[in-house]
Design an enzyme around this catalytic site. Structure first.
Site, PDB file in Angstrom:
ATOM      1  N   GLU A  11     -39.413 -21.593-100.710  1.00  0.00           N
ATOM      2  CA  GLU A  11     -38.729 -22.888-100.658  1.00  0.00           C
ATOM      3  C   GLU A  11     -38.679 -23.602-102.016  1.00  0.00           C
ATOM      4  O   GLU A  11     -39.093 -24.763-102.124  1.00  0.00           O
ATOM      5  CB  GLU A  11     -39.403 -23.781 -99.602  1.00  0.00           C
ATOM      6  CG  GLU A  11     -39.322 -23.151 -98.224  1.00  0.00           C
ATOM      7  CD  GLU A  11     -40.095 -23.907 -97.144  1.00  0.00           C
ATOM      8  OE1 GLU A  11     -39.500 -24.190 -96.107  1.00  0.00           O
ATOM      9  OE2 GLU A  11     -41.293 -24.203 -97.339  1.00  0.00           O
TER      10      GLU A  11
HETATM   11  C1  ACM Z   1     -42.749 -20.520 -95.407  1.00  0.00           C
HETATM   12  O1  ACM Z   1     -42.815 -20.635 -94.168  1.00  0.00           O
HETATM   13  N1  ACM Z   1     -42.329 -21.539 -96.149  1.00  0.00           N
HETATM   14  C2  ACM Z   1     -43.130 -19.296 -96.075  1.00  0.00           C
END
Ligand code: ACM
Length: 523
Positions: free
Chosen positions: A337
């Site tokens: 992210e």
């Molecule tokens: C994740 O669930 N951000 C790896």
């Protein structure tokens, strides 16, 4: 009749009733194929008889290996409290007498691989053979599940300790069978981590991935950057007091895990998910200003300053110190992210971090987004949401850890009434958690691309260890089976009966589990 006579009659009736109830309960098991083993072994041949532990049973180990001997000590430790027997552990070169347990480490058992074992139970003796000590350890876990579940109690029980006879030959499907625990959103101390490790080990899992840093908390002492923990570790989601592991405590965890054949994979999440670090050191921010500590649950708002050399001095120190206290082969660098990092900066950053991880002799693992970089050093990519990234990973020669959120994220609620967890990846009931296969899940990805399976547990909604257990159980045993057992032998209708019998084990171990109505729980 006098009162004395009435009392005598009552005593006799009571004694008969007691003996017959006890002998009913004590019917020795004789059909090994009926054992509710999780994960399901590769093969079971039932013998039709039964073996009993008794107060003089000893554990013999035929090997010069200290590790094999330690498995004997571990087994004695498991068996002593509930039986009250002594279980001496002794080296030997000869076949032991009847009534004993024999652990054999044999160079000729290569077909069992590094983690396989053969468990042979006759009326006379229990023998566990393996090529490596890990195999002995997993044979011990199987034996543990074959005994009456009272074996898990910490106080002495007045029952007999029979096991059905037969032969189990067993080895895992995948080399990497893990679970992740997020200790950043909420912090969990060393004793909690030890319990987590014990629960994983009982189901033959072999990796604990610790998510040690995120926006809300930095949880591992880095001696050359002390504010990471004194500042960055000082809070948690909801504004709690946070916490962190000193390097000594981390080493205690690593050693405890190692004794249970579990490798610790430490994760420092970079370059996003770094607000705790950005709040600790102004110089990690491009504007040279410290961020406020963060106690909410948003993601994607933080980034290290990727074009600043100070950032690489920081990453170098962190990886160097972490590698020095991590005997396992992997360092996980996060990478997920990166919504606040420009794509070209992200690629530049991951490429440089990859070199740093290699410099300190470790193999890099990253979440799937790292496939955008120029992967070059046998990387391992953890797939969690985007199939395109998973396919790109194998194109780039990476191996995959399969953690598809919609099937295996332990922080997902069971259903809309679950008191804990989130549901951005749907609800994951115990049947849905079991009913998928890593090599069938994404078109184009098969076993040769897969290193293993991992069930991550993110802790935004989890405050105490009871909460962790509620999300783990009863799903984690199913994930353990997905990682260990042959795909063609797995079947939900059959599995759910075995799982139903594990509630007795959950009760004895005082595990706070979700009593799903998909399962006919047998106490
Ligand atoms: C994740 O669930 N951000 C790896």
């Amino acid at each position: 009749m006098t009162k004395k006579m009435i009392n005598s009659v009552l005593l006799v009736i009571g004694t008969i009733a007691f003996l017959s109830i006890n002998s009913c309960k004590q019917q020795p098991p004789t059909d090994l194929s009926k054992a509710a083993l999780i994960p399901l072994p590769v093969s079971i041949e039932a013998g039709g008889g039964s073996f009993a532990l008794y107060d003089q049973t000893k554990i013999y180990v035929s090997s010069e290996s200290n590790e094999a001997f330690d498995v004997g000590i571990y087994l004695a430790g498991l068996l002593k409290p509930a039986t009250g027997f002594g279980f001496k552990v002794l080296p030997t070169n000869a076949i032991p007498d009847n009534g004993n347990i024999f652990l054999i480490l044999s160079g000729s058992q290569t077909q069992l691989g590094d983690e396989g074992y053969e468990l042979v139970i006759t009326d006379e003796i229990i023998t566990i053979k393996a090529f490596k000590p890990a195999g002995l350890f997993y044979g011990v876990q199987t034996l543990r599940q074959l005994l009456p579940m009272e074996i898990e109690t910490k106080s002495q029980q007045q029952i007999s300790w029979h096991v059905a006879t037969g032969t189990i030959t067993d080895y895992p499907r995948y080399a990497y069978r893990g679970s992740m625990l997020d200790v950043s959103r909420h912090f969990f101390g060393v004793d909690d981590i030890k319990r987590y490790i014990d629960l994983l080990a009982a189901y033959k899992m072999n990796v604990l991935h610790l998510h040690l840093s995120d926006d809300q908390g930095w949880r591992i002492e880095i001696k050359s950057w002390p504010k990471l923990t004194t500042v960055g570790g000082s809070t948690a989601v909801g504004g709690g007091k946070g916490g962190f592991y000193t390097q000594e405590q981390y080493t205690e965890i690593v050693n405890y895990a190692k004794e249970r054949y579990i490798t610790i994979v430490p994760e420092i999440d970079l370059p996003g998910h770094t607000n705790a670090a950005l709040a600790s050191y102004a110089g990690l921010n491009c504007d040279n200003k410290k961020r406020e500590l963060y106690t909410g649950t948003k993601v994607g708002f933080s980034t290290l300053c990727t074009r600043n050399e100070n950032t690489y001095a920081f990453v170098d120190s962190v990886i160097r110190e972490l590698a020095a206290i991590t005997p396992g082969p992997f360092i996980h660098i996060g990478g997920d992210e990166p919504h606040s990092t420009e794509k070209e900066d992200y690629i530049y950053f991951i490429n440089r971090v990859q070199d740093i991880v290699q410099l300190y002799g470790k193999q890099m693992i990253g979440w799937e987004e790292i496939v955008q970089a120029d992967l070059k050093t046998n990387p391992v990519v953890q797939y969690w949401a985007n199939e395109k990234y998973a396919l790109k990973a194998i194109e780039k020669g990476a191996k995959l850890i399969m953690s598809p959120a919609w099937k295996i994220y332990l922080d997902m609620q069971y259903d809309s009434t679950s008191p804990l967890g989130l549901h951005w990846a749907g609800y994951i009931e115990v049947d849905s958690a079991y009913l998928w296969d890593p090599a069938q899940y994404v078109d184009g990805i098969s076993d040769e691309n897969i290193l293993g399976v991992e069930c991550p547990l993110w802790s935004e909604t989890l405050l105490q260890f009871d909460d962790i257990e509620y999300m783990l159980f009863p799903r984690m045993p199913g994930y353990a089976e997905i990682g260990w057992s042959p795909a063609e032998k797995r079947n939900w209708e059959e599995y759910k009966v075995r799982l139903g019998k594990h509630s007795a084990w959950f009760e004895v171990k005082k595990i706070n589990y979700y009593p799903s109505d998909k399962i006919n729980w047998q106490e």
